[in-house]
Write a protein that holds these residues in place. Sequence first.
Motif, PDB file in Angstrom:
ATOM      1  N   VAL A  67       0.844  -1.195   0.000  1.00  0.00           N
ATOM      2  CA  VAL A  67       0.000   0.000   0.000  1.00  0.00           C
ATOM      3  C   VAL A  67       0.878   1.244   0.000  1.00  0.00           C
ATOM      4  O   VAL A  67       1.787   1.358   0.826  1.00  0.00           O
ATOM      5  N   PRO A  68       0.657   2.199  -0.904  1.00  0.00           N
ATOM      6  CA  PRO A  68       1.509   3.392  -0.949  1.00  0.00           C
ATOM      7  C   PRO A  68       1.366   4.248   0.309  1.00  0.00           C
ATOM      8  O   PRO A  68       0.291   4.310   0.913  1.00  0.00           O
ATOM      9  N   ASP A  69       2.477   4.893   0.689  1.00  0.00           N
ATOM     10  CA  ASP A  69       2.455   5.775   1.855  1.00  0.00           C
ATOM     11  C   ASP A  69       2.715   7.225   1.447  1.00  0.00           C
ATOM     12  O   ASP A  69       3.248   8.018   2.218  1.00  0.00           O
ATOM     13  N   ASP A  70       2.311   7.552   0.206  1.00  0.00           N
ATOM     14  CA  ASP A  70       2.527   8.896  -0.311  1.00  0.00           C
ATOM     15  C   ASP A  70       1.193   9.501  -0.752  1.00  0.00           C
ATOM     16  O   ASP A  70       0.124   9.018  -0.379  1.00  0.00           O
ATOM     17  N   GLU A  71       1.263  10.551  -1.558  1.00  0.00           N
ATOM     18  CA  GLU A  71       0.065  11.295  -1.958  1.00  0.00           C
ATOM     19  C   GLU A  71      -0.889  10.477  -2.824  1.00  0.00           C
ATOM     20  O   GLU A  71      -2.018  10.913  -3.073  1.00  0.00           O
ATOM     21  N   THR A  72      -0.452   9.301  -3.302  1.00  0.00           N
ATOM     22  CA  THR A  72      -1.349   8.472  -4.105  1.00  0.00           C
ATOM     23  C   THR A  72      -2.260   7.602  -3.246  1.00  0.00           C
ATOM     24  O   THR A  72      -3.176   6.976  -3.771  1.00  0.00           O
ATOM     25  N   ASN A  73      -2.020   7.555  -1.942  1.00  0.00           N
ATOM     26  CA  ASN A  73      -2.852   6.757  -1.049  1.00  0.00           C
ATOM     27  C   ASN A  73      -4.246   7.371  -0.969  1.00  0.00           C
ATOM     28  O   ASN A  73      -4.405   8.555  -0.658  1.00  0.00           O
ATOM     29  N   LEU A  74      -5.275   6.572  -1.242  1.00  0.00           N
ATOM     30  CA  LEU A  74      -6.627   7.112  -1.320  1.00  0.00           C
ATOM     31  C   LEU A  74      -7.149   7.622   0.015  1.00  0.00           C
ATOM     32  O   LEU A  74      -7.879   8.621   0.069  1.00  0.00           O
ATOM     33  N   ALA A  75      -6.780   6.985   1.113  1.00  0.00           N
ATOM     34  CA  ALA A  75      -7.223   7.465   2.424  1.00  0.00           C
ATOM     35  C   ALA A  75      -6.611   8.830   2.726  1.00  0.00           C
ATOM     36  O   ALA A  75      -7.296   9.737   3.223  1.00  0.00           O
TER      37      ALA A  75
END
Length: 309
Positions: A67-75
């Motif tokens: 799961v991405p931990d940058d600005e692409t993370n939907l949450a």
Amino acid sequence: MEVTSATPVTARVPAKVNLELRIGPLEDDGYHSLSTVFHAVDLVDHVTVRPADKWSVTTTGMGAGTVPDDETNLALRAAQFIARRVGTDEALAVEVAKNIPVAGGMAGGSADAAAALVAVDALWETGFSPLELQDMAAELGSDVPFALEGGTAIGSGRGEHLVPVLSRGSFEWVFALHHEGLSTPAVYAECDRLRGTDPVPEPEPNAALMAALRAGDVDALAGNLHNDLQDAACSLMPRLTDTMNLGLNNGALGAIVSGSGPTVAFLCADHNAALDLMVGLTASTICDEVVTATGPVHGAHVVHDVRPR
């Protein structure tokens, strides 16, 4: 607008399975219209938001490392969306505890976005109406509005236009999880390839499926499960066919690839049948993990007791 609150807020949000997914022809913009029947099940993620010095997102649980931990993370995007909407410079730490499979066709990322919207709205007491939250959800992604609503609903357009479906009783599910994800664009492309040049009708709901839900008839529902992406998903990952056959041969009433896959959903006669199937699938090692769930359930909502079940 000052929206400081020191108390963390956690929201719970369910996974979805598509009881029916009918895909229209490829359009000029590269997308497809669809008609789908969403069904929320109690396989859930929790999203917690708390005040912080800077924006961040962390993920624990199933598939956390992917799961991405940058600005692409939907949450994170959902939380920052509300911050921009209310005009605050305050930052939040977003924490996602995952049980919904990542890239599994169960809308886990969209679910986390919906939970973040609900949690931030509660944390900052912004007072957005349900319609305003739905509008924000639709801007974040086509599956996010249903994750807010839950229950059972027909989705049209890209899936963001929802009409609730009358459904009687509850249904017992077993989900065979495959940790190797499938790319949604790749599955759609394979669906288009398999269709070739044959004309594709505009999608519309199946009346028999609607009748089965209204009656709470599990056998009729099992006989009307349908996914236009299923052949494409099985073409890209042939073991999904073996998984479905094994489940059907071990007591499942119906089987369907959830969304674009690779999760396989089995509809069972009752809770005991679901437990028996879970044991059989686990012993076979044909899939990476097996879980049970019940639906329909409510959509994203704030919780105060978030201890593990």
